[in-house]
Design an enzyme around this catalytic site. Sequence first.
Site, PDB file in Angstrom:
ATOM      1  N   LYS A  34     -10.581 -37.497 -30.990  1.00  0.00           N
ATOM      2  CA  LYS A  34     -11.452 -37.155 -30.254  1.00  0.00           C
ATOM      3  C   LYS A  34     -12.787 -36.835 -31.334  1.00  0.00           C
ATOM      4  CE  LYS A  34     -12.678 -33.036 -27.470  1.00  0.00           C
ATOM      5  NZ  LYS A  34     -11.968 -31.761 -26.665  1.00  0.00           N
ATOM      6  N   SER A 111     -12.165 -31.448 -22.256  1.00  0.00           N
ATOM      7  CA  SER A 111     -13.242 -32.234 -22.805  1.00  0.00           C
ATOM      8  C   SER A 111     -12.816 -33.391 -23.680  1.00  0.00           C
ATOM      9  CB  SER A 111     -14.202 -31.450 -23.814  1.00  0.00           C
ATOM     10  OG  SER A 111     -13.376 -30.931 -24.794  1.00  0.00           O
ATOM     11  N   SER A 135      -8.749 -28.065 -22.416  1.00  0.00           N
ATOM     12  CA  SER A 135      -9.345 -29.501 -22.607  1.00  0.00           C
ATOM     13  C   SER A 135      -8.325 -30.576 -22.810  1.00  0.00           C
ATOM     14  CB  SER A 135     -10.335 -29.529 -23.673  1.00  0.00           C
ATOM     15  OG  SER A 135     -11.762 -28.801 -23.237  1.00  0.00           O
TER      16      SER A 135
END
Length: 398
Positions: A34, A111, A135
């Site tokens: 990420k 996210s 997330s």
Amino acid sequence: MYDDDPFRCFVPYPPAPVKHASSGPLSGLTLAVKDLYDVKGYPTGAGSPTVLALSGIKPKTAPIVKAFLDAGARFVGKTHTDELAFSLNGKNAHFGAPVNPAAPDRITGGSSSGSMAAVAGRLADIGLGSDTGGSVRAPASYGGLFGIRPSHGRLSLKRAWRLAESLDTAGWFCRDGETFRRVAEAILGKDRVTLPETPRLLLGGDLFGQAVPEAERVLRNALQRITHVLGEPEEVRVTRDMDALYWAFRWIQGREAWLSDGAMIERHVPPLGPGVAERFAFAKAVTDAEYARGDSVRRTFRSKLSRLLGRDGVLLLPTVPDIAPLVEAGEPELDDFRNRALRLLCLAGLSGFPQVSIPVAERDGAPLGLSVIGPKGSDRSLVALAARLERAARIRIA
């Protein structure tokens, strides 16, 4: 990998060499990271054009990423994230939205949207994400993956873009239980609490009541198959005031998010996307009294959940209220679903206890996850239990 990215999960940075150990417990596995974590040779954009412009090329790799590389995993790219990690939808107003490989007409969730899509789409074996308010757990449910929010503080977040310090955790996705277990053994270290072979299963009846009726039905059906292996769970009531927990989480997350990003936002005035702008406006307005009240609720709930679980108990609950919303859903519908989902997702955040989302069911052709929360420090044995539960349910989604 960038030349073959059908799910739009990778940030198209110019590739740079990233060294990994030639052998180790994760040798042969690929890793997507990420874009909140520093990787030497790459910028860190945090889903924000402003942060990306300010970033520069990072000279060092975040310790958590290095742990994967030192264990033999091979880096294949940095993945998209929702803007400043402050969303559960997987939509980024500046960089677009990855495609959910398990249900292309539905959102990935966020996210950690790109890391989920990379794993569900078989472009990586491991997707490193982060989890503050869900997330990793929500995208895992939406994509038919295993996903973990570890015990708070168990994994390093040094050289990672932060959102809310007392809630932030690292976490990861895998498609299958065996890979998920290998990662846990390589990355987590020893448990402080080891669950017994047959833990005391507790079914949060009030928490299942937060799911839509159709989702509750399919999850309870999956549980019926599981009980043949691990026994009948005891149904319990976890809280009498879900709204108090929800607002405690919102106040704590909001205040700490403003402490993390407020100075940057006020100095550079970045064009925040829909939903994100409203959440930061809320964050700025959180008062000292609200934060203190939220922290008091958190301490009380953490003590209550600790007593409920002891050292041998595991709480069963839906990961989120339903399958992923449709891509075409508008912002008001997505925000409503997010607020409902937070009533389930906030429990692990407030307590700091580990939670694993397990791919055990589907509805209308889309995946739906069941979660387990264990005592703080029981992460590795919780991962092993999750793999057993998934095998007992006999359903593969990813």
